[in-house]
Design an enzyme around this catalytic site. Structure first.
Site, PDB file in Angstrom:
ATOM      1  N   CYS A  23       4.438  -0.212  -3.303  1.00 39.94           N
ATOM      2  CA  CYS A  23       3.586   0.275  -4.392  1.00 39.94           C
ATOM      3  C   CYS A  23       3.186   1.731  -4.189  1.00 39.94           C
ATOM      4  O   CYS A  23       2.951   2.454  -5.152  1.00 39.94           O
ATOM      5  CB  CYS A  23       2.352  -0.598  -4.522  1.00 39.94           C
ATOM      6  SG  CYS A  23       2.737  -2.256  -5.138  1.00 39.94           S
TER       7      CYS A  23
ATOM      8  N   GLU B 246      -0.147  -2.845  -9.154  1.00 40.18           N
ATOM      9  CA  GLU B 246       0.039  -1.434  -9.461  1.00 40.18           C
ATOM     10  C   GLU B 246       1.212  -1.215 -10.407  1.00 40.18           C
ATOM     11  O   GLU B 246       1.134  -0.404 -11.339  1.00 40.18           O
ATOM     12  CB  GLU B 246       0.280  -0.636  -8.165  1.00 40.18           C
ATOM     13  CG  GLU B 246      -0.885  -0.648  -7.204  1.00 40.18           C
ATOM     14  CD  GLU B 246      -0.778  -1.741  -6.159  1.00 40.18           C
ATOM     15  OE1 GLU B 246      -1.139  -1.474  -4.995  1.00 40.18           O
ATOM     16  OE2 GLU B 246      -0.336  -2.866  -6.495  1.00 40.18           O
TER      17      GLU B 246
END
Length: 365
Positions: free
Chosen positions: A88, A56
């Protein structure tokens, strides 16, 4: 309802995740695609190595400000904890992502909860798109989390009539150069490659991945129960990759020294006399190994099958007939057809002149 664009983005994320096979352990492989508010892809990435940025974060960096108001497609639920990198879920929030679509929920207690954090902050969260494909791509890590041991793939090459060598013992080469090159790809995607004493004596294998650009070399593991098969000068003892020689823990203290190996593990025997496979897989798991490629002969493969320790089978079938010679699999504890281990075929591809069959062992089999 997922759109065609959603499916295409997640399929791309699954493909990106596969780039991390063999280099992310003990972490999972993860891919991520980011689209802007209009649906245009503006960033993508994958987790390349343990300790490095997560998928991510890589994708968000590529997207920059274009990510604000957009969608993130991730193969695994965004993590919710701080390890060697930050959570994340928070990175997605900071980037202004409005929608997150993920394939598979994170089963680890310390990392799960990312979806809840995102929903609580007002992000639209959807789960399950291409979950089966994402699960298959992350099978090694998911197996390690759910079962506490590495995922094991048994690889073999055989003739169409199931022979791995001729009656006189000759076996080079049954499969084609294309198949042998594909095996090196399998090695590069695995954390460890494992053989037994019989293969060690017969072939003096090297077990490193060759011809695969950027490959992280797998751990080379030799089961040498009696410390008689590995000798100084064996090809597995060179500096191409780390090597572990596994011997029985009841051998005399100096016996293992005859192997010439820098790293020797002493593990308990099973009742049948070989190394206890449960103890072996536990030791590998503690060492960070999440995927094992079993390249040993029929006897070792049979012991793994009998122990319920094979998760996937990759067979290379050559258009060759021998009529006699050793079979691919020795005694696996199966005595009648009702006990047969029935697999789920997930792939059948031509590799040069050969046929590569990939099959998985059903849960609970």
């Amino acid at each position: 309802m997922a759109t065609a664009a959603d499916t295409a983005a997640m399929r791309r994320a699954v493909a990106l995740a596969a780039r991390g096979l063999g280099s992310t352990s003990p972490n999972p492989v993860v891919g991520c695609v980011v689209s802007d508010a209009s649906g245009q892809v503006v960033g993508e990435g994958h987790h390349e190595r343990a300790g490095g940025p997560h998928a991510e974060v890589v994708a968000l960096r590529a997207a920059g400000e274009a990510a604000r108001g957009g969608t993130a497609y991730v193969t695994l639920e965004p993590c919710n904890h701080t390890g060697r990198t930050g959570p994340c879920a928070q990175a997605l929030l900071a980037a202004g992502i409005a929608r997150v679509v993920y394939a598979v929920a994170d089963p680890t207690p310390q990392a799960t909860g990312g979806a809840g954090t995102l929903r609580a902050a007002g992000v639209r969260v959807e789960q399950g798109l291409l979950a089966e494909e994402a699960e298959a791509g992350n099978a090694a890590w998911l197996t390690s989390v759910r079962r506490g041991r590495p995922h094991v793939t048994w690889k073999y090459a055989a003739t169409l009539d199931g022979r791995t060598a001729a009656a006189d013992g000759t076996s080079r080469w049954i499969s084609s150069p294309a198949s042998r090159a594909d095996v090196h790809r399998l090695r590069a995607e695995s954390d460890a490659v494992l053989v037994g004493a019989g293969t060690m004596r017969a072939d003096d294998p090297h077990l490193a991945a060759r011809g695969v650009e950027g490959a992280v070399q797998p751990l080379r593991v030799v089961l040498d129960t009696e410390a008689t098969a590995v000798r100084p000068g064996a090809r597995v003892l060179d500096d191409a990759a780390r090597t572990v020689v596994v011997v029985a823990d009841d051998l005399a203290p100096g016996a293992a020294g005859a192997t010439g190996a820098a790293e020797v593990w002493r593990l308990p025997r099973a009742a049948a006399g070989g190394i206890d496979l449960t103890a072996l897989l536990a030791a590998l798991h503690r060492d960070g190994v999440r995927s094992v490629l079993l390249e040993g002969g029929a006897t070792l493969a049979g012991s793994f099958v009998a122990a319920g320790a094979v998760d996937r089978v990759v067979g290379y079938l050559a258009p060759v007939l021998l009529g006699a010679g050793p079979a691919a699999l020795a005694d696996a504890g199966i005595t009648t057809i009702t006990e047969a281990l029935r697999l789920h075929v997930t792939g059948a591809e031509r590799i040069g002149p050969d046929l590569r069959i990939t099959a998985t062992v059903p849960e609970g089999a």
